[in-house]
Design a protein around this motif. Structure first.
Motif, mmCIF file in Angstrom:
data_model
loop_
_atom_site.group_PDB
_atom_site.id
_atom_site.type_symbol
_atom_site.label_atom_id
_atom_site.label_comp_id
_atom_site.label_asym_id
_atom_site.label_seq_id
_atom_site.Cartn_x
_atom_site.Cartn_y
_atom_site.Cartn_z
ATOM 1 N N VAL A 1 -3.726 -11.878 0.511
ATOM 2 C CA VAL A 1 -3.295 -10.590 -0.030
ATOM 3 C C VAL A 1 -1.817 -10.686 -0.380
ATOM 4 C CG1 VAL A 1 -3.155 -8.107 0.348
ATOM 5 C CG2 VAL A 1 -4.944 -9.437 1.501
ATOM 6 N N VAL A 2 -1.498 -10.463 -1.641
ATOM 7 C CA VAL A 2 -0.096 -10.370 -2.065
ATOM 8 C C VAL A 2 0.246 -8.885 -2.064
ATOM 9 C CG1 VAL A 2 1.553 -10.767 -3.934
ATOM 10 C CG2 VAL A 2 -0.225 -12.481 -3.426
ATOM 11 N N VAL A 3 1.185 -8.514 -1.213
ATOM 12 C CA VAL A 3 1.383 -7.091 -0.933
ATOM 13 C C VAL A 3 2.730 -6.603 -1.458
ATOM 14 C CG1 VAL A 3 2.390 -7.366 1.386
ATOM 15 C CG2 VAL A 3 1.009 -5.356 0.879
ATOM 16 N N ASN A 4 2.697 -5.386 -1.952
ATOM 17 C CA ASN A 4 3.903 -4.706 -2.423
ATOM 18 C C ASN A 4 4.919 -4.542 -1.296
ATOM 19 O OD1 ASN A 4 5.672 -2.925 -3.899
ATOM 20 N ND2 ASN A 4 4.645 -1.198 -2.884
ATOM 21 N N THR A 5 6.177 -4.875 -1.586
ATOM 22 C CA THR A 5 7.240 -4.599 -0.618
ATOM 23 C C THR A 5 8.295 -3.662 -1.209
ATOM 24 O OG1 THR A 5 8.421 -6.601 -1.300
ATOM 25 C CG2 THR A 5 6.970 -6.787 0.616
ATOM 26 N N GLY A 6 7.975 -3.077 -2.362
ATOM 27 C CA GLY A 6 8.924 -2.144 -2.986
ATOM 28 C C GLY A 6 9.087 -0.865 -2.190
ATOM 29 N N ASP A 7 8.140 -0.603 -1.272
ATOM 30 C CA ASP A 7 8.252 0.607 -0.448
ATOM 31 C C ASP A 7 8.943 0.322 0.890
ATOM 32 O OD1 ASP A 7 6.153 -0.855 0.633
ATOM 33 O OD2 ASP A 7 5.066 0.937 1.268
ATOM 34 N N ASP A 8 9.438 -0.905 1.082
ATOM 35 C CA ASP A 8 10.204 -1.216 2.299
ATOM 36 C C ASP A 8 11.441 -0.322 2.382
ATOM 37 O OD1 ASP A 8 8.405 -3.267 2.487
ATOM 38 O OD2 ASP A 8 9.900 -4.866 2.619
ATOM 39 N N PHE B 1 11.902 5.479 -2.359
ATOM 40 C CA PHE B 1 10.472 5.725 -2.430
ATOM 41 C C PHE B 1 9.947 6.535 -1.253
ATOM 42 C CE2 PHE B 1 6.009 4.716 -1.625
ATOM 43 C CZ PHE B 1 5.469 5.224 -2.796
ATOM 44 N N GLN B 2 10.317 6.160 -0.032
ATOM 45 C CA GLN B 2 9.771 6.871 1.128
ATOM 46 C C GLN B 2 10.323 8.284 1.256
ATOM 47 O OE1 GLN B 2 7.184 5.788 2.574
ATOM 48 N NE2 GLN B 2 7.193 3.604 2.117
ATOM 49 N N GLU B 3 11.511 8.517 0.684
ATOM 50 C CA GLU B 3 12.008 9.900 0.673
ATOM 51 C C GLU B 3 11.102 10.755 -0.204
ATOM 52 O OE1 GLU B 3 16.081 9.922 -0.511
ATOM 53 O OE2 GLU B 3 16.779 9.339 1.483
ATOM 54 N N TYR B 4 10.735 10.179 -1.360
ATOM 55 C CA TYR B 4 9.787 10.876 -2.236
ATOM 56 C C TYR B 4 8.427 10.999 -1.564
ATOM 57 C CZ TYR B 4 6.014 10.957 -5.676
ATOM 58 O OH TYR B 4 4.844 11.230 -6.330
ATOM 59 N N PHE B 5 7.949 9.897 -0.994
ATOM 60 C CA PHE B 5 6.550 9.802 -0.568
ATOM 61 C C PHE B 5 6.303 10.551 0.732
ATOM 62 C CE2 PHE B 5 2.723 7.576 0.967
ATOM 63 C CZ PHE B 5 1.960 7.596 -0.184
ATOM 64 N N VAL B 6 7.193 10.385 1.704
ATOM 65 C CA VAL B 6 6.964 10.967 3.026
ATOM 66 C C VAL B 6 7.796 12.234 3.226
ATOM 67 C CG1 VAL B 6 7.091 10.574 5.527
ATOM 68 C CG2 VAL B 6 6.350 8.724 3.998
ATOM 69 N N ARG B 7 9.122 12.113 3.066
ATOM 70 C CA ARG B 7 9.950 13.273 3.384
ATOM 71 C C ARG B 7 9.652 14.421 2.430
ATOM 72 N NH1 ARG B 7 14.820 15.501 2.060
ATOM 73 N NH2 ARG B 7 15.443 13.818 0.665
ATOM 74 N N ARG B 8 9.533 14.130 1.125
ATOM 75 C CA ARG B 8 9.290 15.176 0.119
ATOM 76 C C ARG B 8 7.815 15.303 -0.238
ATOM 77 N NH1 ARG B 8 10.172 18.623 -0.811
ATOM 78 N NH2 ARG B 8 10.845 19.022 -2.932
#
Lengths: 323, 323
Positions: free
Chosen positions: A42-49, A161-168
């Motif tokens: 599996v080649v996995v996205n790390t842009g959301d790190d 990204f995580q501010e958009y995805f989780v916090r917001r």
């Protein structure tokens, strides 16, 4: 010796899956069940790190890892089954932001990762150690050893990204997406070797913009997929849009606000130059002719795979269609 | 304005306590109970600090902090009452050494401390924030903002203090003690200001070699204590050796192997040039004349202070004896 091994078929295929978080992890689980042990990479996205409390958190990677280790929390879709949150509560008392809640067990992974990276090891090596410790029998590879950080432009400005995805909670309208660091990130030797050895490549039903998008934007990955096709290894993609809606997450709204059609056809257009086969849900069978009009074969099947048996069945259907 | 405030008496005294871990924390608790709010400053040993899993752990500091915050685990003497160990178990699964077990709540303190220090803040500032978050109404000051690391020479070679203390359970014979970094460590402005404002100084019943020893070895601290005495602020020390044995920990064996007498008299000799009053247990009343022969007044009382009332009583007895 020195001769190329005979390409595998069926469960003896070596398959490379491109994946983001939950959706990709489910298909990874199905492929791991179906394939001979060790045949899945599996080649996995790390842009959301991102960094939390000084620790490097790699959410998509860890969702895939916990899923393939059999310890993922299936209800919430992230973190470790049965995890506790004593640490997070205490962090809150100490004045830390805790909108991204890290479980006590999950946290151990971030602690080990952070220290090993500080010691100068590559993310791919650190990931390999974590997988071995947790008994994962497939191979998970970060898309790159260089950091890439997805950012989202909204009417509130640019958000990590995580501010958009989780916090917001994915509420702001997405106006633009960028991948910081992408211009200097390269595919690791391990990722390139996996594509080189692949008998088939599958693009998972993950968000095409922010999960698969960063992977395909890494220098060397599109050409590695092209090279695989040239030597006869077929490429399939699975639509994460079913009946005009994302199976999970904000992909539908994101596609829409960025000017794409919010259907399996819209997703197929994004992948048309890359894939031989596009897998869609029965709900979207009417889209078959239009997708085939893009020069891509279609396979229509059940793509909602919440239980283990459905995941394995989808993996089998995809690989049989590729044979 | 500009005139020196009248020195406090009784519970209005401003007291500076020198402390290591559990023993010092108990007396700190007693002093905090007895003194007017805000009148206690604890200068705490940081020579036992060390890195675990890439995080900076400060055991003596945190034992004092948790005790003064009312959340210390009284049975084990370290860590947070009711803490859980899910993270530590997972760290073990990931191949980390877990002989120094960190509770899930305790870990939050190390995470916050490590990140704030990495951001360039001073240990004294970080400690102050942690204390405020936990509602500590006294002041705890690390003995220095520069790192000091106690090492122990044994027949197994040099060990970091916690390797000797926790991993090797204080079993190896102590041949020599050194404080790495002590030659460049200085008392912080806050520590110097605390001594300057003190109406009395108390050296807690902590290990004189590895708990009080590093504090007294910091440049500026002995002279600050001397200056306090010159302007009439008395200094007391409490013996951590009772009936020829340490109340807790390896102080008795350590004094012995380093050539000191393992009695309250042996401890008094170490402090004789620094203190006006030496507090000993009733069990050691026969040592009074010998200690007074060192030119130090004695006070004999109950020094085993496991419950809150006994702690407060000892604090009161010491301060009354100093009046």
């Amino acid at each position: 010796l020195g001769s190329r091994p005979k390409p595998g078929v069926g469960r003896d295929r070596r398959v490379v899956l491109l994946a983001g978080g939950v959706g990709g992890a489910k298909l990874a689980d199905g492929l791991q069940q179906f394939l001979a042990p060790g045949n899945l990479t599996v080649v996995v996205n790390t842009g959301d790190d991102f960094e939390r409390h000084g620790l490097l958190v790699s959410p998509d990677h860890d969702t895939v890892m916990y899923t393939l280790a059999g310890i993922a929390n299936r209800v919430q879709g992230w973190g470790v089954e049965g995890d506790t949150f004593a640490n997070s509560e205490m962090l809150g008392k100490l004045g830390e932001e805790t909108w991204f809640r890290l479980g006590d067990r999950d946290l151990a992974v971030h602690i080990v990762r952070t220290r090993q990276l500080q010691e100068g090891r590559r993310p791919t090596e650190v990931s390999g150690d974590l997988q071995r410790s947790l008994g994962v029998r497939s191979t998970i590879l970060p898309m790159s050893d260089q950091p890439v950080r997805t950012r989202i432009r909204t009417d509130e400005g640019w958000l990590a990204f995580q501010e958009y995805f989780v916090r917001r909670r994915q509420e702001p309208v997405v106006r633009e997406v960028c991948f910081d660091g992408i211009e200097v990130a390269t595919a690791s030797p391990e990722v390139l070797a996996a594509f080189e050895a692949a008998d088939a490549v599958v693009i998972g039903p993950s968000n095409p913009i922010v999960s698969i998008g960063p992977i395909l934007a890494i220098a060397g990955i599109r050409s590695a997929i092209g090279a695989a096709r040239k030597r006869g290894a077929p490429v399939a993609a699975v639509s994460g849009i079913v009946g005009g809606r994302a199976l999970r997450g904000p992909a539908d709204r994101m596609l829409s606000s960025l000017g794409h059609e919010v259907t399996a056809l819209g997703v197929a257009r994004l992948y048309a130059d890359l894939v031989d086969l596009f897998v869609i849900d029965r709900a979207d069978s009417a889209l078959e002719p239009a997708i085939e009009g893009l020069g891509v074969a279609t396979k229509t099947t059940e793509t909602v795979i919440n239980d283990g048996a459905a995941r394995r069945r989808l993996a089998a259907v995809i690989l049989e269609a590729l044979d």
